[in-house]
Design a protein around this motif. Structure first.
Motif, PDB file in Angstrom:
ATOM      1  N   ASN A 167       0.834  -1.212   0.000  1.00 32.45           N
ATOM      2  CA  ASN A 167       0.000   0.000   0.000  1.00 32.45           C
ATOM      3  C   ASN A 167       0.859   1.247   0.000  1.00 32.45           C
ATOM      4  OD1 ASN A 167      -2.010   1.885   0.298  1.00 32.45           O
ATOM      5  ND2 ASN A 167      -2.270   1.549   2.497  1.00 32.45           N
ATOM      6  N   THR A 200      -1.946  -4.582   2.390  1.00 37.19           N
ATOM      7  CA  THR A 200      -3.380  -4.846   2.434  1.00 37.19           C
ATOM      8  C   THR A 200      -3.636  -6.253   1.909  1.00 37.19           C
ATOM      9  OG1 THR A 200      -3.738  -3.928   0.211  1.00 37.19           O
ATOM     10  CG2 THR A 200      -3.956  -2.429   2.088  1.00 37.19           C
ATOM     11  N   THR A 204      -7.930  -2.513  -3.809  1.00 41.78           N
ATOM     12  CA  THR A 204      -8.017  -1.117  -3.385  1.00 41.78           C
ATOM     13  C   THR A 204      -9.090  -0.413  -4.202  1.00 41.78           C
ATOM     14  OG1 THR A 204      -5.659  -1.072  -2.860  1.00 41.78           O
ATOM     15  CG2 THR A 204      -6.746   1.044  -3.113  1.00 41.78           C
ATOM     16  N   TYR A 206     -11.333   3.602  -4.406  1.00 38.69           N
ATOM     17  CA  TYR A 206     -11.069   5.017  -4.166  1.00 38.69           C
ATOM     18  C   TYR A 206     -12.383   5.776  -4.042  1.00 38.69           C
ATOM     19  CZ  TYR A 206      -6.636   3.329  -5.945  1.00 38.69           C
ATOM     20  OH  TYR A 206      -5.495   2.596  -6.135  1.00 38.69           O
ATOM     21  N   THR A 234     -10.638  -5.258   1.400  1.00 38.59           N
ATOM     22  CA  THR A 234     -10.392  -4.116   0.516  1.00 38.59           C
ATOM     23  C   THR A 234      -9.879  -2.913   1.316  1.00 38.59           C
ATOM     24  OG1 THR A 234     -12.084  -4.811  -1.059  1.00 38.59           O
ATOM     25  CG2 THR A 234     -11.453  -2.484  -1.109  1.00 38.59           C
ATOM     26  N   LEU A 235      -8.924  -2.223   0.729  1.00 37.31           N
ATOM     27  CA  LEU A 235      -8.462  -0.934   1.244  1.00 37.31           C
ATOM     28  C   LEU A 235      -9.215   0.157   0.506  1.00 37.31           C
ATOM     29  CD1 LEU A 235      -6.500   1.032   2.734  1.00 37.31           C
ATOM     30  CD2 LEU A 235      -4.934   0.720   0.800  1.00 37.31           C
ATOM     31  N   LYS A 237      -9.383   4.041  -0.084  1.00 38.40           N
ATOM     32  CA  LYS A 237      -8.675   5.311   0.070  1.00 38.40           C
ATOM     33  C   LYS A 237      -9.644   6.449  -0.206  1.00 38.40           C
ATOM     34  CE  LYS A 237      -4.119   3.489  -1.207  1.00 38.40           C
ATOM     35  NZ  LYS A 237      -2.930   3.657  -2.088  1.00 38.40           N
TER      36      LYS A 237
END
Length: 276
Positions: A167, A200, A204, A206, A234-235, A237
């Motif tokens: 990440n 992570t 990812t 957003y 899941t990350l 951002k």
């Protein structure tokens, strides 16, 4: 007698006197009796000036200065080379006294007594830690920095961790410190810095209210949309802006929500994400 004899000078030399030969011979002074009945030549003889070179390390713990050649005295016009070696934890910052600049080694010509000072300042390092990587090696920054220097954060290099995606970097292993993306600028503090890889377990996504997210996909306009679409691990951002922080989960998910990113998602320190 010879009477008054002319005075003479030569740069870098002391006048020894008048003699009857270029070297050796007999010294002639004003009271010397003339014994040659005809024209003759008197020769000036000289003694070369010698000088001292003093070297100083500032502070003394910062390092050392070596002279080449290393002598107590140097003849006028002699070239001397001085070389600095910094001690661990210090960096050479430049010369003062009878030398200037940062050239190392540096040369000077002896034309008088001289003192040169090598100046040092505490130096700090940036170390990268894989923080659980299963392969590859962390990048290495071999530079020494001073407090206030701007440091470009390196990328992940060959680091990998099975089942995880890199990440960013963080000043704390657990991610509670300051995050830095590769290519971001770090303002060097007055201490060594360790940056820990952050990993992570999933993909990812957003969040940016205008739906652009730079070139990053998938891009959602709200946190709720991102949470609903995300799979476990899941990350997410989130851009540095005002966002509605409300969302609901239809099933348990292991998600990471990370705010403060600029709207291109290249800088994790882009500002503050405010939840309404």
């Amino acid at each position: 007698t010879y009477g008054d004899l002319a005075a003479t000078t030569r740069e870098g030399y002391a006048f020894k006197g008048w003699f009857t030969a270029p070297t050796g011979g007999t010294q002639v002074i004003s009271a010397t009796t003339v014994t040659t009945a005809g024209n003759h030549t008197l020769y000036a003889q000289w003694t070369i000036n010698t000088y001292t070179l003093t070297t100083v390390a500032n502070p003394a713990a910062g390092g050392a200065v070596a002279k080449s050649p290393d002598k107590s005295n140097y003849d006028h016009g002699e070239e001397v080379q001085v070389t600095v070696t910094a001690n661990p934890g210090y960096a050479f910052t430049g010369w003062s006294g009878d030398l200037a600049g940062t050239t190392n080694p540096a040369n000077l010509t002896m034309d008088g007594n001289k003192t040169v000072t090598a100046n040092f300042a505490p130096a700090y390092t940036v170390t990268y830690n894989g923080n659980g990587n299963t392969g590859g090696t962390p990048p290495v920054d071999g530079n020494a920095y001073q407090e206030g220097d701007e440091v470009m954060v390196l990328g992940a290099g060959s680091l990998v961790r099975t089942g995880y995606t890199f990440n960013n970097w963080n000043t704390a292993a657990g991610g509670s410190g300051t995050p830095y993306a590769p290519g971001a600028k770090l303002n060097m503090p007055g201490a060594n810095v360790t940056l820990y890889a952050q990993w992570t377990t999933g993909s990812t996504s957003y969040v940016c209210s205008d739906g652009s997210c730079g070139t990053n996909k998938p891009c959602h306009k709200t946190i709720a949309e991102a949470v609903a679409a995300a799979g476990t691990g899941t990350l997410i951002k989130i851009a540095a802006e005002e966002q509605n922080g409300g969302f609901s989960l239809e099933a348990d998910k292991d998600l990471i929500l990370q705010g403060g990113w600029d709207k291109s998602f290249n800088n994790p320190n882009g500002g503050t994400t405010t939840l309404q």
